[in-house]
Structure formats: C-alpha cells, structure tokens
Design an enzyme around this catalytic site. Structure first.
Site, PDB file in Angstrom:
ATOM      1  N   HIS A 184       0.518   4.912  -1.543  1.00 23.94           N
ATOM      2  CA  HIS A 184      -0.080   3.760  -2.211  1.00 23.94           C
ATOM      3  C   HIS A 184       0.460   2.445  -1.653  1.00 23.94           C
ATOM      4  CE1 HIS A 184      -1.477   6.790  -4.965  1.00 23.94           C
ATOM      5  NE2 HIS A 184      -2.130   5.891  -5.674  1.00 23.94           N
ATOM      6  N   SER A 185       1.532   2.525  -0.891  1.00 25.01           N
ATOM      7  CA  SER A 185       2.161   1.339  -0.323  1.00 25.01           C
ATOM      8  C   SER A 185       2.169   1.431   1.200  1.00 25.01           C
ATOM      9  CB  SER A 185       3.601   1.208  -0.827  1.00 25.01           C
ATOM     10  OG  SER A 185       4.337   0.303  -0.047  1.00 25.01           O
TER      11      SER A 185
END
Length: 248
Positions: free
Chosen positions: A10-11
C-alpha cells in the site's frame, strides 16, 4: 529457471524499500516494486501491479508478495486480465512481505525453481508447504500460494545414509555485527551450491531465515555438519567462508 519477484504494498516507500533490501542479497534476481496509488497516495494500483507483472514477463515464473488483504484482491483482479500464458506463470505467496521477499530472492539467486522460491518465502510465515489453497498446484501457476497449516520448515532429507559420507567442522564468527543478513545470504548461496544436506548449529544451512534466527554474535562458534556425496567440500567451503569474515 529464472524467477522474478513482484512486491506489492500500500506504500510506494515500503515496496521500494523491500526491493532494495532484497537486492542487496540477490543482485541477479529481477525485483519490481508496485506500491501505492497512481497519485502517490496510500493504496494499491491495478495498473502498477499489471505493469510490474508484465515487466517480469521475460522470466520463467513470477512470485508476488503482498502486504495486506486488499493488495491480494487487487493482484487477483490484475491476474484475471492477463494473457493465459503469463497468468499461468504467476504465483502469489502469503508470506510476510519483507522477510518473505528476502528469503524468496535468495532462493531465486541460488537458481531455485518457482517451487523452491515459494517454499523459501513460506518459511517466513512458519509454513513449509508453499502450496496453493485453491486446488491449484504450485507448478501450474495462476493461483495463490497461501499455506493452510502452520509449522516449521520441512524436515531435511538425510542423504548421508546412502553413501556414508558425513563431515563436520567449526569456526569462530569474526564479523563485528555477527551473522546478520548479508553474510547469512552469502552462507546460504554457498551451501546451495552443494548437493549435501548441510546444517549450521542444527538448522538448515540453505534456509536464510533459519540461519538469521540463530542471531549468532561475533565470537560465536559456528558448527557446520553435512551429509551426502560432497559433504566434505561443503564443510570446507563454509568453514572457510566463516573464517574469512564473508569478505566484510
């Protein structure tokens, strides 16, 4: 066989950082990061995942590691839109992102096939099966590799019984930081070059995470035992590697 690895997070920073760590220990392995959304936010991107898989399409197989549940969902959606040939060569592991990626990368660096790479990643999650839970065999591809049963690494086969060749040796660990990630990876790559079953202080010498879990400090005694046709060669090389300080 060449195995590429896609890291989905997600990052963007986490994905790229994980790739950077693994690349330090597996410089010849194709590693691609697919993190964050198109606008640089937190989330997952169908486009980035698809592009990452396609970037690795020249490898024989692709192993995907994800950080959270929705990353798996986005990856599964991306798989649905791939050409069948490429989709069948993609395997999704549920191993912990950082540890699993590092273990998978080292296994790929040593020339392991996709089953070996998945099994190495699975040791990070306490599973030795590396098998799919959707009925898809690992070798067939196109399915998630999400082990159902917890457990330790698979028992090592004892090849010494076949030819009676057994060897052992000891060395003192001279590295100031002990047997940390980089020398542990060098140890695994050296052990993997031998057919013998090799153990270091009682654990599988071909398992990066098993060796790192020993947390051996400077001055610790490293005991290497091997059985099989090239047992003595394996012990000699690994003892020499420890005594050399792994080039550090």
């Amino acid at each position: 066989m060449s195995v590429g690895i896609l890291v989905v997070s997600h990052s963007a920073a986490v994905a790229q950082g994980t790739v950077d760590i693994a690349a330090q220990m597996a410089g010849d392995v194709r590693l691609v990061a697919a993190g964050g959304t198109e606008d640089g936010g937190i989330g997952t991107s169908f486009e980035a995942i698809t592009a990452g898989i396609e970037d690795l399409a020249t490898t024989d197989a692709v192993v995907v590691l994800c950080d959270l549940g929705s990353a798996y969902l986005t990856t599964d959606t991306a798989l649905d839109f791939l050409d069948e040939d490429l989709r069948d060569r993609v395997h999704v592991s549920d191993a912990p992102l950082v540890e699993g990626t590092v273990a998978a990368a080292v296994a790929a660096q040593t020339g392991g096939d996709v089953a070996a790479v998945l099994a190495a990643a699975a040791t990070a999650g306490g599973s030795a099966t590396g098998g799919a839970t959707d009925g898809t065999d690992v070798a067939e591809g196109g399915g998630a590799s999400r082990p159902e049963q917890p457990g330790g690494p698979a028992p090592l086969a004892d090849t010494g019984a076949a030819d009676g060749t057994v060897a052992s040796g000891t060395a003192e660990l001279v590295n100031a930081s002990g047997l940390h990630a980089r020398p542990a990876a060098e140890f695994v790559k050296a052990a993997a070059r031998h057919d013998a079953v090799v153990r270091v202080n009682g654990v599988d010498a071909k398992s990066l995470l098993a060796i790192m879990a020993l947390a051996l400090p400077q001055g610790a005694t490293v005991t290497i035992e091997a059985s099989g046709t090239d047992a003595q060669d394996a012990v000699d090389e690994l003892v020499g590697l420890v005594r050399s300080g792994f080039g550090e």
